[in-house]
Enzyme design. Sequence first.
Site, PDB file in Angstrom:
ATOM      1  N   GLU A 189       0.836  -1.217   0.000  1.00 28.69           N
ATOM      2  CA  GLU A 189       0.000   0.000   0.000  1.00 28.69           C
ATOM      3  C   GLU A 189       0.866   1.260   0.000  1.00 28.69           C
ATOM      4  O   GLU A 189       0.525   2.254   0.648  1.00 28.69           O
ATOM      5  CB  GLU A 189      -0.941   0.020   1.205  1.00 28.69           C
ATOM      6  CG  GLU A 189      -2.258  -0.692   1.006  1.00 28.69           C
ATOM      7  CD  GLU A 189      -3.112  -0.112  -0.105  1.00 28.69           C
ATOM      8  OE1 GLU A 189      -3.013   1.101  -0.393  1.00 28.69           O
ATOM      9  OE2 GLU A 189      -3.863  -0.900  -0.697  1.00 28.69           O
TER      10      GLU A 189
HETATM   11  C1  LIG Z   1       2.843  -9.865   1.017  1.00 27.35           C
HETATM   12  C2  LIG Z   1       2.565  -8.847  -0.049  1.00 27.35           C
HETATM   13  C3  LIG Z   1       1.252  -8.555  -0.381  1.00 27.35           C
HETATM   14  C4  LIG Z   1       0.979  -7.640  -1.410  1.00 27.35           C
HETATM   15  N1  LIG Z   1      -0.312  -7.445  -1.819  1.00 27.35           N
HETATM   16  C5  LIG Z   1      -0.547  -6.742  -2.965  1.00 27.35           C
HETATM   17  C6  LIG Z   1      -1.842  -6.708  -3.558  1.00 27.35           C
HETATM   18  O1  LIG Z   1      -2.801  -7.269  -3.032  1.00 27.35           O
HETATM   19  N2  LIG Z   1      -1.999  -6.043  -4.731  1.00 27.35           N
HETATM   20  C7  LIG Z   1      -0.956  -5.422  -5.351  1.00 27.35           C
HETATM   21  O2  LIG Z   1      -1.158  -4.869  -6.417  1.00 27.35           O
HETATM   22  N3  LIG Z   1       0.270  -5.409  -4.799  1.00 27.35           N
HETATM   23  C8  LIG Z   1       0.506  -6.063  -3.630  1.00 27.35           C
HETATM   24  N4  LIG Z   1       1.774  -6.099  -3.094  1.00 27.35           N
HETATM   25  C9  LIG Z   1       2.841  -5.355  -3.732  1.00 27.35           C
HETATM   26  C10 LIG Z   1       3.292  -4.145  -2.946  1.00 27.35           C
HETATM   27  O3  LIG Z   1       2.296  -3.168  -2.941  1.00 27.35           O
HETATM   28  C11 LIG Z   1       4.623  -3.661  -3.555  1.00 27.35           C
HETATM   29  O4  LIG Z   1       5.602  -4.648  -3.265  1.00 27.35           O
HETATM   30  C12 LIG Z   1       5.047  -2.312  -3.009  1.00 27.35           C
HETATM   31  O5  LIG Z   1       4.176  -1.313  -3.469  1.00 27.35           O
HETATM   32  C13 LIG Z   1       6.481  -1.945  -3.406  1.00 27.35           C
HETATM   33  O6  LIG Z   1       6.681  -2.125  -4.774  1.00 27.35           O
HETATM   34  P1  LIG Z   1       7.942  -2.963  -5.291  1.00 27.35           P
HETATM   35  O7  LIG Z   1       7.985  -4.242  -4.562  1.00 27.35           O
HETATM   36  O8  LIG Z   1       7.890  -3.013  -6.765  1.00 27.35           O
HETATM   37  O9  LIG Z   1       9.199  -2.134  -4.836  1.00 27.35           O
HETATM   38  P2  LIG Z   1       9.888  -0.946  -5.659  1.00 27.35           P
HETATM   39  O10 LIG Z   1       8.861  -0.052  -6.194  1.00 27.35           O
HETATM   40  O11 LIG Z   1      10.867  -1.541  -6.601  1.00 27.35           O
HETATM   41  O12 LIG Z   1      10.678  -0.203  -4.500  1.00 27.35           O
HETATM   42  C14 LIG Z   1      11.932  -0.673  -3.984  1.00 27.35           C
HETATM   43  C15 LIG Z   1      12.444   0.348  -2.968  1.00 27.35           C
HETATM   44  O13 LIG Z   1      12.696   1.582  -3.636  1.00 27.35           O
HETATM   45  C16 LIG Z   1      12.006   2.629  -2.988  1.00 27.35           C
HETATM   46  N5  LIG Z   1      11.573   3.611  -3.988  1.00 27.35           N
HETATM   47  C17 LIG Z   1      11.006   3.379  -5.192  1.00 27.35           C
HETATM   48  N6  LIG Z   1      10.766   4.545  -5.813  1.00 27.35           N
HETATM   49  C18 LIG Z   1      11.164   5.524  -4.999  1.00 27.35           C
HETATM   50  C19 LIG Z   1      11.181   6.945  -5.068  1.00 27.35           C
HETATM   51  N7  LIG Z   1      10.728   7.599  -6.123  1.00 27.35           N
HETATM   52  N8  LIG Z   1      11.669   7.619  -4.007  1.00 27.35           N
HETATM   53  C20 LIG Z   1      12.122   6.989  -2.933  1.00 27.35           C
HETATM   54  N9  LIG Z   1      12.126   5.652  -2.800  1.00 27.35           N
HETATM   55  C21 LIG Z   1      11.668   4.940  -3.820  1.00 27.35           C
HETATM   56  C22 LIG Z   1      10.830   1.979  -2.284  1.00 27.35           C
HETATM   57  O14 LIG Z   1      10.396   2.745  -1.173  1.00 27.35           O
HETATM   58  C23 LIG Z   1      11.448   0.662  -1.845  1.00 27.35           C
HETATM   59  O15 LIG Z   1      12.134   0.815  -0.643  1.00 27.35           O
HETATM   60  C24 LIG Z   1       2.056  -6.968  -2.040  1.00 27.35           C
HETATM   61  C25 LIG Z   1       3.376  -7.224  -1.652  1.00 27.35           C
HETATM   62  C26 LIG Z   1       3.640  -8.164  -0.696  1.00 27.35           C
HETATM   63  C27 LIG Z   1       5.065  -8.474  -0.351  1.00 27.35           C
END
Ligand SMILES: Cc1cc2nc3c(=O)[nH]c(=O)nc-3n(C[C@H](O)[C@H](O)[C@H](O)COP(=O)(O)OP(=O)(O)OC[C@H]3O[C@@H](n4cnc5c(N)ncnc54)[C@H](O)[C@@H]3O)c2cc1C
Length: 599
Positions: free
Chosen positions: A441
């Site tokens: 989220e």
């Molecule tokens: C158990 C679990 C349940 C989930 N449930 C759902 C679901 O029901 N539906 C769904 O759609 N998704 C779901 N997710 C996905 C989740 O919302 C994402 O993993 C999360 O939004 C982070 O995205 P990412 O993993 O691609 O990380 P990334 O976007 O790759 O981020 C990696 C790191 O970089 C940082 N970062 C990225 N961009 C920036 C920026 N511009 N400035 C500063 N920092 C930045 C982030 O804060 C993070 O620390 C779930 C994930 C998990 C693990």
Amino acid sequence: MPDYKAPLRDIKFVMNELLDSEQHYANLEGAEDATPDMVDAIIGEGAKFCEQVLSPLNQVGDKEGCTWSEDGVKTPTGFKEAYQQYVEGGWPSMTADPNYGGQGLPHSLGLVMSEMVGTSNWSWGMYPGLSHGATNTIEEHGTEEQKQTYLTKLISGEWTGTMCLTEPHCGSDLGTLRTKAEPNADGTYAITGTKIFISAGEHDMAENIVHIVLARLPGAPEGTKGISLFIVPKRLPNEDGSSGERNAVSCGSIEHKMGIHGNATCVMNFDGARGWLIGPENKGLNCMFTFMNVARIGTAIQGLGAAELGLQGSVTYAKDRLAMRSLSGAKNPEGIADPIIVHPDVRRMLLTQKAIAEGARALIYMTAQQADIVHNGKTEEERKAADEALGFLTPIAKAFLTEIGYEAANLGMQVYGGHGFISEWGMEQNVRDARIGMIYEGTTGIQALDLLGRKVLMTQGESLKGFTKQVHVFCKENADNEQLKQFIEPLAALNKEWGDLTMKIGMTAMKNREEVGAASVDYLMYSGYAVFAYLWARMAKVAQDKMEEGTTEEMFYNAKLQTARFYFKRMLPRARGHAESMLAGADSLMDMPEEAFVL
Ligand SMILES: Cc1cc2nc3c(=O)[nH]c(=O)nc-3n(C[C@H](O)[C@H](O)[C@H](O)COP(=O)(O)OP(=O)(O)OC[C@H]3O[C@@H](n4cnc5c(N)ncnc54)[C@H](O)[C@@H]3O)c2cc1C
């Protein structure tokens, strides 16, 4: 795992004594049913369900986890039956639109139930929690036909829902998503792509699953301006409304993960699945923003739940466990040692958890009241002001509470010493389960950018001023109150400093945009401690007034005052560190060349 006991006294304190829910509900359009008796009855029944049905399944869910096979995903023992009971109790319909079978009760009341569900069994609670997201989307943006087909089934709980946003290469940056939606001749769309990490994407608890999917239409603009929103059911609905043949969407696998084992985190494959557009083309993300705030308050509850569960376990343990003697002389001379609750450091851990759990409850319920007004306020002016307040408070609630809720869960484990690390007691599960709250989220980093960039600086500080004005009025009204001086003086100083810090960052950001990203998480944490200071001062005032009036619950109110004192003296000083750090400038982060990060 401690047996969960719904903290009904504190829930009522926050609802009735701090936030005057009775008056709040009376001021809302269509909330006539939320009378004090009705509210009490609902919370009482909800508490029983959570204590008796969900809490005993929490550890079962962790141990068994979910299992995947070609035929689908099996949830842990008892999850399906508990869901059946939840549906029979009418819980999924509580806050939904009465035109489609809902009870139309205020969102804030639904969030009290979510707190109890989430604290007693977070993994289980995510199944109806995700349905809530799908329900809200269709309620806000669906056509009448879509509402009749899907909303009624989601509201009755016969079907559940998901939110399919994340793809293997993108989560925070949804502008780069690749899932395609190609128009079919009959007006539907063929959805093709892979979504990952989809909570409750597949399970055996309901006969059909309604996926809300973000995808791109052919020729859509690049980035976030080219994303549309679709309904993609697991089973296609028949003419009579029942669920029919399988759609081309399937769960390829489930993730093995750190915590929340009872909730299925699914890889979802869409292979030309039939989908229906919701809302206007290319406005998918805008549509999602309309209810994102409520979903994020839902996630903030995970921080509250982790703190509450850790507190419940560790208070009991600290009174029972004997180790060494009190520094000021034996307190349990008959025993071989004193209970560990006599030691100052154990008290630090217990009071930190208590300040976090009760402060979090106050913050979430206050924010939820704003969400009520956004939906059911009587005047446009009221609704607009509430929308601004909600937008400002939501990233703070989501990120600050999941961060400090995780800290509290860790302290809960620490109070148990070595036993905290052992599965039997449930404290290590609480830590593992709580960790995801800071990631999904919108990560803490993304929430912080939203707060400082979009909500505060882009409004020239107006949203912050809306809140600090309220704090200022409270401080002024109580400036002469001798008993409350210990809270009001530091709160007033902090409130002023909050504005000054914002100005300073705004100025440096005009010269260098990196300053926003460099300051944002410290700014968010500072804001969290400041909002907590306001709420703890208000709670102290309520408690002080009650003690002065005379009460039979002196211990309860005295504990509130003591916890407020603890918060101001021992937790609020952390804000100082965040203030210094946020002004430290981006150069200490950005000057190091990427090549220097060598392995
Ligand atoms: C158990 C679990 C349940 C989930 N449930 C759902 C679901 O029901 N539906 C769904 O759609 N998704 C779901 N997710 C996905 C989740 O919302 C994402 O993993 C999360 O939004 C982070 O995205 P990412 O993993 O691609 O990380 P990334 O976007 O790759 O981020 C990696 C790191 O970089 C940082 N970062 C990225 N961009 C920036 C920026 N511009 N400035 C500063 N920092 C930045 C982030 O804060 C993070 O620390 C779930 C994930 C998990 C693990």
